[in-house]
Enzyme design. Sequence first.
Site, PDB file in Angstrom:
ATOM      1  CG  ASN A 144      -1.934   1.110   1.188  1.00  0.00           C
ATOM      2  OD1 ASN A 144      -1.893   1.957   0.288  1.00  0.00           O
ATOM      3  ND2 ASN A 144      -2.842   1.121   2.149  1.00  0.00           N
ATOM      4  CG  ASP A 146      -1.885   7.228  -2.730  1.00  0.00           C
ATOM      5  OD1 ASP A 146      -2.172   7.835  -1.665  1.00  0.00           O
ATOM      6  OD2 ASP A 146      -2.216   7.639  -3.860  1.00  0.00           O
ATOM      7  CG  ASP A 150      -5.842   2.773   1.557  1.00  0.00           C
ATOM      8  OD1 ASP A 150      -5.133   2.590   0.541  1.00  0.00           O
ATOM      9  OD2 ASP A 150      -5.408   2.752   2.716  1.00  0.00           O
ATOM     10  N   GLY A 168      -5.811  -2.315   0.621  1.00  0.00           N
ATOM     11  CA  GLY A 168      -5.284  -1.019   0.159  1.00  0.00           C
ATOM     12  C   GLY A 168      -4.051  -1.082  -0.731  1.00  0.00           C
ATOM     13  CG  ASP A 170      -1.420   1.761  -3.651  1.00  0.00           C
ATOM     14  OD1 ASP A 170      -0.185   1.574  -3.726  1.00  0.00           O
ATOM     15  OD2 ASP A 170      -1.954   2.398  -2.711  1.00  0.00           O
ATOM     16  CG  HIS A 243     -15.512 -12.936 -17.705  1.00  0.00           C
ATOM     17  ND1 HIS A 243     -14.658 -14.018 -17.795  1.00  0.00           N
ATOM     18  CD2 HIS A 243     -15.087 -12.224 -16.638  1.00  0.00           C
ATOM     19  CE1 HIS A 243     -13.775 -13.973 -16.827  1.00  0.00           C
ATOM     20  NE2 HIS A 243     -13.992 -12.883 -16.099  1.00  0.00           N
ATOM     21  CG  ASP A 325      -9.082 -14.448 -16.836  1.00  0.00           C
ATOM     22  OD1 ASP A 325      -8.379 -15.187 -16.135  1.00  0.00           O
ATOM     23  OD2 ASP A 325     -10.293 -14.229 -16.610  1.00  0.00           O
ATOM     24  CD  GLU A 354      -6.651 -18.813 -16.597  1.00  0.00           C
ATOM     25  OE1 GLU A 354      -6.698 -19.201 -15.428  1.00  0.00           O
ATOM     26  OE2 GLU A 354      -7.574 -18.151 -17.115  1.00  0.00           O
ATOM     27  CG  HIS A 420      -4.500 -15.094  -9.221  1.00  0.00           C
ATOM     28  ND1 HIS A 420      -3.639 -15.276 -10.285  1.00  0.00           N
ATOM     29  CD2 HIS A 420      -5.736 -15.016  -9.753  1.00  0.00           C
ATOM     30  CE1 HIS A 420      -4.336 -15.301 -11.412  1.00  0.00           C
ATOM     31  NE2 HIS A 420      -5.614 -15.142 -11.121  1.00  0.00           N
ATOM     32  CG  ASP A 421      -6.664 -18.617 -10.603  1.00  0.00           C
ATOM     33  OD1 ASP A 421      -7.495 -17.956  -9.957  1.00  0.00           O
ATOM     34  OD2 ASP A 421      -6.418 -18.410 -11.809  1.00  0.00           O
ATOM     35  CG  ASP A 465      -9.228 -18.526  -4.856  1.00  0.00           C
ATOM     36  OD1 ASP A 465     -10.430 -18.300  -4.590  1.00  0.00           O
ATOM     37  OD2 ASP A 465      -8.833 -19.234  -5.792  1.00  0.00           O
TER      38      ASP A 465
HETATM   39 CA    CA Z   1      -3.761   2.348  -1.293  1.00  0.00          CA
END
Ligand code: CA
Length: 581
Positions: A144, A146, A150, A168, A170, A243, A325, A354, A420-421, A465
């Site tokens: 984070n 910044d 947030d 938050g 970024d 999608h 994706d 993917e 992440h999957d 996840d």
């Molecule tokens: Ca942030």
Amino acid sequence: MNYEAIYHRSQLNWAYAYDKQTLHIRLRSKKNDLTEVTLHSGDKYGWDHTNASTPMKKLASDQLFDYWQGEIQPQYKRTVYYFELHDGTETIFLLEKGFVEQQPDRIYEGLFDFPYLNPIDVMTPPEWVKDAVFYQIFPERFANGDPSNDPEGVLPWGGVPTPTNFFGGDLQGVIDHLDYLSELGINAIYFTPVFEATTNHKYDTRDYFKVDPHFGTNETLKQLVDACHDRGIRVLLDAVFNHSGKTFEPFVDLLANGPDSPYKDWFHIRQWPLEVKDGIPTYETFAFEPIMPKLNTENQAVKEYLLNVAKFWIDEIGIDGWRLDVANEVDHQFWREFRTTVKSANPEAYILGEIMHDSMPWLQGDQFDAVMNYPFTNALLNFFAHGKINTDEFASAIQAQISSYPLQITEASFNLMGSHDTTRLLTLCNGNKERLKLAYLFELTFYGVPCIYYGDEIGMDGGHDPLNRKCMEWDPNKQDLELLAFFQNSIKLRKQYDALRTGELRFIPQDNKQLLVYERWNEVDSFIIIINNSEEPTHCSVAVEQEQWIDIVNDQTLTATSKEVHIEIAAYNYRIIKSLP
Ligand code: CA
């Protein structure tokens, strides 16, 4: 000789142009059946003055088959060819029309044919990807930088992730930590989506032309990409074109106006009204997810819109490619136009799909440069993390993969140990970081494009996840610095030695089925990598030609005696030795 096992066709991974001069021709036979295979080839309009015989080398072996490869550079770009097969006692010839016992004398009849090596048809992934080491960032959870952007209700950094909460993270956070990434040694970043969306993962796009305000602005992304480029780091963004999100303007219009909406052909409507009945939306979606309506990529307006998106981020922000994706659920025709658009904007862009399965239909030069190599991931997990397969089975799985694609595809494949999957590697290894190291070591000494999922390098764990999407740990007291040093050193070795990236590969079978030994070499260097995937220390002897070797991890020298080098190796440990001139 086992005729039934012998296979060739003059297409795909069996006969292809590796570059603008070179053809690779492959043949399959029953494992350990043939002793010698020769490729006879020549120009179809001038066989007599062009024909040549090329011995084929054993490229790979899996559980059932051997795969042979011959390399030729036809003078006039055309070739017809046949194979001469020996098993020690019998000799037979294979032509397109079948097996024949006599060497063909009428060479224009029934031979295999590679009609013409047209340069434009050569599958050519960008050259830089062979040397890339990727790092995957899930922006909401990396840093984070910044607090002013947030989201409402943001939680303190480091809490337990749920499907819906925000911490938050970024783009400024990434800019702030570029030194860390440079010190790690990576030279490319793949970001999961950064465009405006409602969720923390941003796979439900609201606006394809706008960075999510919680991540920053388009200007922040431009600063990030420029700062990365200054350091020699390339940037790949995630294109979610299968999608959109439910808040994407055309879908909002459709919800409001039903069949009267000008966007009714932008989506796939099964039935009006748009609703969810017994868990099934009346419109097509990603899986059965109502907030992710599937885009109609056959529709001209949709196509133009998405192709503009693809071009916009390359032209305006200078990104180096796209990860696509759910790429296998979008039509091939769309991807062909996508490739033309992207490559005209940036010929060096990397197009990464993917796809979790065999991907040959997308990898013929007209669509993707590479796919996310989950079959590779699965083989590594089964061997290093789950201990479900032994060395022979592992080597077999890897070689089956090598044989199923042209070499340039193997060299550009995106090899990942998790994302992440998926459940994090350390968790799959039951917290045993030595096993995690072995898996990443293999990834970093293999062909292709290795990727590190953020935080794996400092010992982050996490189940499926959302637990695999924890906040990056920035407190050095809580980072595993020994593990980090392992990653830094292994990446350094990969970058230092071409042979570890693109050299030839050969597995050396061992009696100990938890001991993995393989060679990687090119004209300059020769390496043997020994991995002990068990809790017992062990040793091995490897037959070698050269006498002097050095362990490049601890700088110890080794001397071969009677053409064998003897190596001691601790439990769950590895050695990388290099021959000395
Ligand atoms: Ca942030």
